[in-house]
Scaffold this motif. Structure first.
Motif, mmCIF file in Angstrom:
data_model
loop_
_atom_site.group_PDB
_atom_site.id
_atom_site.type_symbol
_atom_site.label_atom_id
_atom_site.label_comp_id
_atom_site.label_asym_id
_atom_site.label_seq_id
_atom_site.Cartn_x
_atom_site.Cartn_y
_atom_site.Cartn_z
ATOM 1 N N UNK A 36 2.820 16.506 18.049
ATOM 2 C CA UNK A 36 1.971 16.969 16.823
ATOM 3 C C UNK A 36 1.566 15.639 16.109
ATOM 4 N N UNK A 37 0.649 15.138 16.308
ATOM 5 C CA UNK A 37 0.204 13.821 15.750
ATOM 6 C C UNK A 37 -0.439 13.692 14.322
ATOM 7 N N UNK A 38 -0.008 12.793 13.598
ATOM 8 C CA UNK A 38 -0.511 12.650 12.294
ATOM 9 C C UNK A 38 -0.535 10.832 11.963
ATOM 10 N N UNK A 39 -0.866 10.463 11.121
ATOM 11 C CA UNK A 39 -1.071 9.014 10.889
ATOM 12 C C UNK A 39 -2.172 8.455 10.058
ATOM 13 N N UNK A 52 -1.052 18.385 23.032
ATOM 14 C CA UNK A 52 -1.228 17.786 21.869
ATOM 15 C C UNK A 52 -1.917 18.480 20.818
ATOM 16 N N UNK A 53 -1.426 18.361 19.291
ATOM 17 C CA UNK A 53 -1.987 18.929 18.269
ATOM 18 C C UNK A 53 -2.142 17.836 17.282
ATOM 19 N N UNK A 54 -3.322 17.642 16.794
ATOM 20 C CA UNK A 54 -3.726 16.603 15.673
ATOM 21 C C UNK A 54 -3.871 17.354 14.239
ATOM 22 N N UNK A 55 -3.112 17.097 13.289
ATOM 23 C CA UNK A 55 -3.168 17.607 11.903
ATOM 24 C C UNK A 55 -4.149 16.877 11.416
ATOM 25 N N UNK A 97 -2.738 20.976 8.102
ATOM 26 C CA UNK A 97 -1.548 21.170 7.930
ATOM 27 C C UNK A 97 -0.988 22.614 7.656
ATOM 28 N N UNK A 98 -1.778 23.300 6.822
ATOM 29 C CA UNK A 98 -1.326 24.599 6.281
ATOM 30 C C UNK A 98 -1.532 25.631 7.404
ATOM 31 N N UNK A 99 -2.692 25.382 8.190
ATOM 32 C CA UNK A 99 -2.881 26.340 9.429
ATOM 33 C C UNK A 99 -1.795 26.068 10.306
ATOM 34 N N UNK A 100 -1.228 24.741 10.621
ATOM 35 C CA UNK A 100 -0.143 24.593 11.694
ATOM 36 C C UNK A 100 1.044 25.106 11.109
ATOM 37 N N UNK A 101 1.323 25.202 9.965
ATOM 38 C CA UNK A 101 2.633 25.683 9.229
ATOM 39 C C UNK A 101 2.559 27.296 9.338
#
Length: 94
Positions: free
Chosen positions: A29-32, A53-56, A85-89
Motif C-alpha cells: 500500500x503506497x502513500x507519500x 499494489x494499492x495507492x491511497x 484512505x477511508x475506502x481502504x480502511x
C-alpha cells in the motif's frame, strides 16, 4: 525492521525487496509526498517486481495538483488499485 531509502524508489539501493519477500509480503500500500517522483518510482519498480499494489490517492501529495490528479486517475490504475484512505480502511476496493 528499518530499511534505509537512498533513491527516489524505495527499492533502489535498498534491501526492501529481500526484506518483504523474506516475510512473505506480496502486496504493498503506497502513500507519500511527491506523487510524481517517490510514489511513481516506487510503484513502477514494485510493479516490475510483481508486487500487488494499492495507492491511497488522498494520502499522496504533489507540488502540482494537476500532475497528481493525472497520475492517480489515469496512470496508476493501470498497475494498482487506487482508493482513498477511508475506502481502504473500510475494505472497499475499486
Amino acid at each position: 525492521m528499518v530499511v534505509v531509502k537512498r533513491r527516489a524508489s524505495a527499492f533502489s539501493g535498498s534491501d526492501l525487496d529481500v526484506v518483504l519477500r523474506a516475510r512473505g509480503i506480496d502486496h504493498l500500500v503506497l502513500t507519500g509526498i511527491a506523487t510524481s517522483a517517490v510514489v511513481l518510482y516506487t510503484l513502477c519498480q514494485a510493479n516490475d517486481l510483481d508486487f500487488g499494489l494499492t495507492v491511497l490517492s488522498d494520502a499522496c501529495l504533489d507540488t502540482d495538483p494537476e500532475i497528481h490528479r493525472v497520475l492517480v486517475e489515469r496512470l496508476f490504475p493501470q498497475w494498482a488499485d487506487v482508493v482513498g484512505v477511508d475506502a481502504w480502511l473500510k475494505g472497499i476496493a475499486p
